[in-house]
Structure formats: C-alpha cells, structure tokens
Design a protein around this motif. Structure first.
Motif, mmCIF file in Angstrom:
data_model
loop_
_atom_site.group_PDB
_atom_site.id
_atom_site.type_symbol
_atom_site.label_atom_id
_atom_site.label_comp_id
_atom_site.label_asym_id
_atom_site.label_seq_id
_atom_site.Cartn_x
_atom_site.Cartn_y
_atom_site.Cartn_z
ATOM 1 N N ARG A 1 1.763 42.348 -8.989
ATOM 2 C CA ARG A 1 0.718 42.381 -7.967
ATOM 3 C C ARG A 1 -0.267 41.257 -8.258
ATOM 4 N NH1 ARG A 1 -3.036 47.722 -9.076
ATOM 5 N NH2 ARG A 1 -3.495 47.371 -11.292
ATOM 6 N N THR A 2 -1.049 40.876 -7.254
ATOM 7 C CA THR A 2 -1.923 39.706 -7.388
ATOM 8 C C THR A 2 -3.002 39.893 -8.449
ATOM 9 O OG1 THR A 2 -3.262 40.547 -5.542
ATOM 10 C CG2 THR A 2 -1.536 38.947 -5.014
ATOM 11 N N GLU A 3 -3.319 41.138 -8.802
ATOM 12 C CA GLU A 3 -4.345 41.390 -9.817
ATOM 13 C C GLU A 3 -3.780 41.348 -11.239
ATOM 14 O OE1 GLU A 3 -5.225 43.438 -5.957
ATOM 15 O OE2 GLU A 3 -3.549 43.518 -7.405
ATOM 16 N N HIS A 4 -2.492 41.222 -11.377
ATOM 17 C CA HIS A 4 -1.852 41.250 -12.706
ATOM 18 C C HIS A 4 -2.179 39.963 -13.478
ATOM 19 C CE1 HIS A 4 1.286 41.402 -15.770
ATOM 20 N NE2 HIS A 4 1.485 42.677 -15.455
ATOM 21 N N PRO A 5 -2.368 40.059 -14.803
ATOM 22 C CA PRO A 5 -2.667 38.856 -15.607
ATOM 23 C C PRO A 5 -1.623 37.741 -15.457
ATOM 24 C CG PRO A 5 -3.085 40.833 -16.891
ATOM 25 C CD PRO A 5 -2.455 41.289 -15.604
ATOM 26 N N LEU A 6 -0.364 38.086 -15.232
ATOM 27 C CA LEU A 6 0.668 37.059 -15.100
ATOM 28 C C LEU A 6 0.605 36.309 -13.777
ATOM 29 C CD1 LEU A 6 3.885 38.639 -16.680
ATOM 30 C CD2 LEU A 6 2.236 37.067 -17.707
ATOM 31 N N SER A 7 -0.266 36.734 -12.878
ATOM 32 C CA SER A 7 -0.408 36.025 -11.605
ATOM 33 C C SER A 7 -1.217 34.744 -11.768
ATOM 34 C CB SER A 7 -1.064 36.927 -10.554
ATOM 35 O OG SER A 7 -2.400 37.237 -10.928
ATOM 36 N N GLY B 1 3.138 39.661 -0.046
ATOM 37 C CA GLY B 1 1.818 40.057 -0.515
ATOM 38 C C GLY B 1 1.724 40.190 -2.013
ATOM 39 N N MET B 2 2.818 39.949 -2.736
ATOM 40 C CA MET B 2 2.811 40.026 -4.195
ATOM 41 C C MET B 2 2.975 38.617 -4.770
ATOM 42 S SD MET B 2 5.167 43.451 -4.778
ATOM 43 C CE MET B 2 4.656 43.682 -6.488
ATOM 44 N N HIS B 3 2.758 38.487 -6.061
ATOM 45 C CA HIS B 3 2.897 37.189 -6.735
ATOM 46 C C HIS B 3 4.269 37.107 -7.395
ATOM 47 C CE1 HIS B 3 1.828 33.587 -8.951
ATOM 48 N NE2 HIS B 3 2.299 34.167 -10.059
ATOM 49 N N SER B 4 5.020 36.083 -7.038
ATOM 50 C CA SER B 4 6.353 35.882 -7.611
ATOM 51 C C SER B 4 6.338 34.636 -8.488
ATOM 52 C CB SER B 4 7.388 35.719 -6.501
ATOM 53 O OG SER B 4 7.416 36.848 -5.663
ATOM 54 N N THR C 1 4.828 32.168 -20.045
ATOM 55 C CA THR C 1 5.750 31.813 -21.126
ATOM 56 C C THR C 1 6.640 33.000 -21.432
ATOM 57 O OG1 THR C 1 4.225 32.602 -22.827
ATOM 58 C CG2 THR C 1 3.989 30.287 -22.105
ATOM 59 N N ALA C 2 7.671 32.772 -22.221
ATOM 60 C CA ALA C 2 8.569 33.859 -22.611
ATOM 61 C C ALA C 2 7.806 34.933 -23.377
ATOM 62 C CB ALA C 2 9.723 33.321 -23.450
ATOM 63 N N ALA C 3 6.844 34.499 -24.197
ATOM 64 C CA ALA C 3 6.058 35.459 -24.977
ATOM 65 C C ALA C 3 5.178 36.301 -24.063
ATOM 66 C CB ALA C 3 5.208 34.716 -26.009
ATOM 67 N N ARG C 4 4.505 35.689 -23.099
ATOM 68 C CA ARG C 4 3.646 36.438 -22.175
ATOM 69 C C ARG C 4 4.489 37.387 -21.313
ATOM 70 N NH1 ARG C 4 -0.050 33.417 -18.263
ATOM 71 N NH2 ARG C 4 -0.998 35.492 -18.107
ATOM 72 N N TYR C 5 5.605 36.871 -20.853
ATOM 73 C CA TYR C 5 6.483 37.701 -20.019
ATOM 74 C C TYR C 5 6.959 38.924 -20.793
ATOM 75 C CZ TYR C 5 10.785 39.105 -17.594
ATOM 76 O OH TYR C 5 11.777 39.826 -16.973
ATOM 77 N N ALA C 6 7.439 38.725 -22.014
ATOM 78 C CA ALA C 6 7.994 39.834 -22.792
ATOM 79 C C ALA C 6 6.926 40.848 -23.176
ATOM 80 C CB ALA C 6 8.679 39.290 -24.039
ATOM 81 N N ALA C 7 5.723 40.376 -23.444
ATOM 82 C CA ALA C 7 4.656 41.266 -23.898
ATOM 83 C C ALA C 7 4.117 42.162 -22.789
ATOM 84 C CB ALA C 7 3.519 40.447 -24.504
#
Length: 307
Positions: free
Chosen positions: A174-180, A254-257, A185-191
């Motif tokens: 969702r747009t409020e998620h930190p990964l947006s 409406g989401m972040h990809s 990175t692979a580390a951020r994605y996995a965590a």
C-alpha cells in the motif's frame, strides 16, 4: 445380415437423375456393362426394377420415384459429412464456451474477451469456471472447452497447448508502506512482513527460491491461496504481496508496485484444450481470439514462442 453397399446410393442417385444407363456410366466413369451390373445389384437390393424400358428410353418405377428425393438427400448429407468444415461466420455462431481459469485471468482479460466476443459473435456466451486444481479431466470429458494455466509437467498426448504470455513477479504494497519510498534492496525486501500465496499452504515458493542466492529469506507472516486475497491483505496492512504483474494489473490499482531487487521469477501462462477440438472452426476461432486479446493487453510480455 450383410451390410448394404452404401456406394450404391451414389449410383442410384445418378441413375435416377439421368434416366439412362449410358449417361450415368459416363458420369461415374463406368463402362456400359459395369453400369448394367450396378443396376442389377440395385434391383436385387431394393427388390424393384427401378428403371424399365419404355420405347428407346428408360422410365422410373413408382418405387424409384418414391426413392428419388430421399436418395438425393442422403447423398448430399454424406457429401457434406465428408467435406472439410465450411468457413465460419462468427456473427451466425450460437454457442456457449466454458473456460476454466484463475480469478486473476478473468479479472485481467475477461472484460476484453467478453467485449470482443460481443462485437464479433453476439450469440456466443462465455462461462468462466474457477480452476481449483491442476488436472486435465474437465478438458477430456468435455466439461471445459479451454483452460489457462502454467504447465509444470509434460501434458498428456491428447491435450494441446499454446503459450499466451509470460508473467513476471513484482512486489506490491500500500502507498503508506515504507517500501513505497526509497530504493528497495534485497535486505529491505526480505526484512518486511510478507503475505505468501500457496494453494497447498506451503511457506515457500518460486519467489523464495529466487531470493535465496542473495543470502536473505522473507519474513512470511501469513499464507493465502490466491493473489486477490494477498493483495487485499497488503492493501489493508503493512504487508508485501509478491504477485504476477499481468494477472494482477486491475487488482493492484491504487497500490505501489516495484520490481524485485533480485532476478524475478517468470511463469508462462498457456492455453490448453483437448485435441478432438483442434479442427473445430468455432473452437479455433475462440482460441485465436483469446490469444489476440492476451497479446494485445500484455504487449511485450508475450512469450518468445507462440506454440
């Protein structure tokens, strides 16, 4: 009881039309003596003279007159049966086709398929049924006309297939998620906390196999059996859903990809049908239509081979 020689129907049809053994023989490329033998066989088979002498010519008996139109119709029907299928006009086609597929395929391609069919063949109806397991029985028993899916093992020889498009996995939040925001990175994605999709309830799949070479593992906190459910959870909570790009195009609005920070898994979605329908003009028309819609909507994401 001996079976009748159905070739005699053609001979009788020509004889009754010509009213002459000589002219009938010429049309059938038979000599007068051979044609006379055929007439003798017809007389024995029907128990009637069929053609009798009247002056210099032959005239039909009442039995022959009675048979004339019936024989003509039988011969025409036989010729039609043994002739290649006629050209199909979709506008005149009235038929219901059953397509077995995932919800994602229907959501992504269903609206365009229905619209396309409505324009070309107003009397054709599509019946979508959900694909709950991978088996070819519905195609074999005629309950399903077409099926879409990823082919994971060799198909039985009576099942045909054609690749439709290649789908690549992406991450969705969702747009409020930190990964947006920021580089993923692979580390951020996995965590991050993940929702995993598995019909069999497994904790790992293609995405995890692709991630492992980076030295990281996903933190999977929930497992669902469909991409729609995964996206619904990711839309409502800080979860990452890793889903096929094409199948989920509408559901992701409406989401972040984002592209995965490692070699993303790809799957080829194919169209399957039973080989008894290979030459059926209506079925072939529908197959081409489905393929065309998928290529048009997926653009460059089609497979390299069209099958």
């Amino acid at each position: 009881m001996a079976r009748p020689d159905l070739n005699l129907l053609i001979t009788l049809d020509v004889l009754l039309e010509e009213g002459s053994v000589t002219r009938a023989g010429e049309r059938l490329a038979l000599s007068p003596s051979a044609m006379s033998r055929q007439l003798a066989r017809l007389r024995r088979a029907t128990g009637d003279p069929l053609l009798v002498r009247a002056g210099r010519g032959l005239v039909p008996t009442p039995r022959a007159v009675e048979l004339r139109e019936r024989v003509r119709g039988l011969v025409r029907d036989a010729e039609e049966v043994l002739r290649p299928a006629h050209h199909l006009d979709p506008a005149e086609l009235a038929r219901t086709f059953t397509v077995r597929s995932s919800d994602g395929f229907v959501e992504r391609f269903g609206p365009e398929l229905v619209a396309e069919i409505g324009r070309a063949a107003p009397e054709v109806r599509l019946r979508f049924v959900r694909k709950t397991k991978k088996d070819t029985a519905p195609l074999r028993d005629g309950g399903t006309d077409l099926e879409t899916g990823v082919i994971e093992r060799a198909l039985p020889p009576d099942i045909a297939s054609r690749p439709l498009f290649t789908d690549r996995f992406i991450g969705v939040v969702r747009t409020e998620h930190p990964l947006s925001a920021g580089k993923v990175t692979a580390a951020r994605y996995a965590a991050a906390r993940h929702v995993h999709v598995s019909r069999r309830g497994l904790d790992e799949g293609l995405v995890d196999q692709a991630l492992h070479p980076t030295g990281h593992r996903r933190d999977v906190v929930t497992v669902v059996d469909g991409f729609g459910a995964a996206l619904a959870l990711a839309r409502a909570a800080d979860l990452v859903a890793t889903v096929p790009r094409e199948h989920t195009a509408i559901l992701r609005e409406g989401m972040h990809s984002f592209d995965l920070p490692f070699r993303a898994p790809e799957v080829t979605v194919s169209l399957l049908w039973h080989r008894r329908l290979d030459a059926d003009p209506a079925h072939r028309w529908l197959r081409y239509l489905v393929f065309g819609v998928c290529v048009r909507l997926c653009g460059s994401h089609r497979p390299s081979s069209t099958g």
